[in-house]
Scaffold this active site. Structure first.
Site, short mmCIF file in Angstrom:
data_model
loop_
_atom_site.label_atom_id
_atom_site.label_comp_id
_atom_site.label_asym_id
_atom_site.label_seq_id
_atom_site.Cartn_x
_atom_site.Cartn_y
_atom_site.Cartn_z
N GLN A 63 -18.27 -5.64 -1.32
CA GLN A 63 -17.75 -6.78 -2.26
C GLN A 63 -17.61 -7.75 -1.96
OE1 GLN A 63 -14.19 -3.19 -2.27
NE2 GLN A 63 -12.65 -5.07 -2.05
N GLY A 79 -2.91 -1.04 -7.48
CA GLY A 79 -2.08 -1.96 -7.42
C GLY A 79 -2.32 -3.51 -8.37
N ARG A 106 -4.25 -10.09 3.55
CA ARG A 106 -4.72 -11.16 4.22
C ARG A 106 -4.06 -12.16 4.34
NH1 ARG A 106 -8.97 -9.94 -0.24
NH2 ARG A 106 -11.07 -10.27 0.99
N HIS A 147 1.07 -0.98 -0.43
CA HIS A 147 -0.10 -0.06 0.04
C HIS A 147 0.75 1.53 0.00
CE1 HIS A 147 -3.28 -2.72 2.17
NE2 HIS A 147 -3.62 -2.50 1.48
P1 AMP Z 1 -6.90 -3.98 -0.42
O1 AMP Z 1 -6.55 -2.67 0.81
O2 AMP Z 1 -6.09 -5.11 -0.73
O3 AMP Z 1 -7.91 -3.27 -1.05
O4 AMP Z 1 -5.78 -2.59 -1.98
C1 AMP Z 1 -5.75 -1.83 -1.85
C2 AMP Z 1 -5.03 -0.89 -3.07
O5 AMP Z 1 -3.72 -1.80 -2.61
C3 AMP Z 1 -5.05 -1.99 -4.30
O6 AMP Z 1 -4.47 -0.98 -5.40
C4 AMP Z 1 -4.12 -3.41 -4.52
O7 AMP Z 1 -3.53 -3.58 -5.99
C5 AMP Z 1 -2.91 -2.48 -3.94
N1 AMP Z 1 -1.88 -3.74 -3.06
C6 AMP Z 1 -2.66 -4.50 -2.53
N2 AMP Z 1 -0.89 -5.68 -2.53
C7 AMP Z 1 0.06 -5.19 -2.83
C8 AMP Z 1 0.78 -5.67 -3.18
N3 AMP Z 1 1.59 -6.40 -3.13
N4 AMP Z 1 1.29 -4.18 -4.36
C9 AMP Z 1 1.75 -3.52 -4.88
N5 AMP Z 1 -0.23 -2.75 -4.71
C10 AMP Z 1 -1.07 -3.56 -3.78
#
Ligand code: AMP
Length: 270
Positions: A60, A154, A194, A36
């Site tokens: 979602q 991401g 996760r 993040h």
């Molecule tokens: P989330 O909190 O899982 O919804 O992720 C929020 C944003 O962070 C999304 O755009 C994800 O694709 C991105 N993201 C999550 N994990 C990673 C990672 N390991 N590398 C780069 N971006 C990430």
């Protein structure tokens, strides 16, 4: 230290404090990790004002998914953002987020924005019906509220990135979508909120997912047989593969270790 904004009233007040500045948004569900933060660093290079949203979006999640147990670590998240020059963190309650007429219906489980079925009739879309409609609905609402010029997502969630880019172009939204590379643990495991669900043994096992992707990406040609064999190898290790497929020149996987669902992808070598 970013300013924490939890209500629409505070949001409007915050927006009045800056005018005509370039704004970047990084949407997240919190439980932040370095992945993040790498998105935040990109946002920082792109704009004068940086917003991070931290919101676990009920729309979602499917009925049998992990919405209620999804990690919520706001205090720690704010600490992690402390030195990165983030201006505002938008972290409303579900009621506050879905308070407008736009989203009232959607909080009642009717997403108002539909993802393009041509992008969601495969991969995660098959196993998570309605998931991408929920994502599109919350992202559109975030764009309406924050009005970013740029938003960073991401490549870890590659199908999501494709779905959002398509929505932005279909609805002609005035925001540039930037895709950011996947950040990995030294072991190769893609960082993910996760991963916290995994114990040490499972975490070690999870590295096999990346190893397999990496191996496949090194092949000049990937046949159906290669994919089937890779799947069987993972299954033999007790990694339950939901899909292992090729789209958009990426090899994409979703797999379960215990009850934890992990996704990852890698560019295909040509
Ligand atoms: P989330 O909190 O899982 O919804 O992720 C929020 C944003 O962070 C999304 O755009 C994800 O694709 C991105 N993201 C999550 N994990 C990673 C990672 N390991 N590398 C780069 N971006 C990430």
């Amino acid at each position: 230290m970013p300013q924490l904004i939890t209500t629409r009233k505070q949001l409007t007040e915050a927006q009045q404090a800056y005018q005509r500045k370039k704004i970047a948004l990084v949407p997240t569900m919190g439980a932040l990790h370095e992945g993040h933060l790498s998105l935040v660093k990109i946002a920082k290079q792109q704009a004068e004002i940086v917003w991070v949203s931290i919101f676990v979006n009920p729309l979602q999640f499917g009925p049998s998914e992990d919405f209620s147990k999804y990690p919520r670590t706001l205090d720690n998240d704010l600490k992690m953002l402390e030195d990165l020059g983030v201006d505002y963190v938008w972290s409303p309650s579900v009621e506050e987020m879905y308070a407008s007429s736009f989203a009232k219906a959607s909080s009642d489980k009717e997403p108002l924005i539909q993802a393009n079925p041509e992008l969601t009739n495969k991969l995660c879309g098959l196993n998570r019906p309605g998931h991408f409609d929920g994502v599109c609905t919350v992202v559109k609402l975030l764009f309406d509220l924050i009005q970013p010029n740029v938003a960073v997502f991401g490549e870890k969630d590659y199908q999501q990135l494709m779905v959002i880019k398509e929505m932005v172009s279909r609805l002609k939204l005035p925001v540039e979508i930037i895709g950011a590379p996947i950040l990995r643990e030294p072991s190769g495991l893609a960082m993910s909120s996760r991963n916290r669900y995994l114990n040490e043994k499972e975490k070690l096992l999870a590295t096999e997912i990346y190893k397999k992707l990496f191996y496949l990406s090194s092949l000049k040609q990937i046949t159906e047989l290669d994919l089937t064999k890779a799947k069987a190898d993972l299954e033999n290790l007790k990694i339950r593969v939901e899909y292992l497929e090729i789209f958009w020149n990426k090899i994409l996987i979703a797999a379960r270790i215990g009850s934890t669902r992990l996704i990852d992808n890698i560019k295909r070598s040509i």
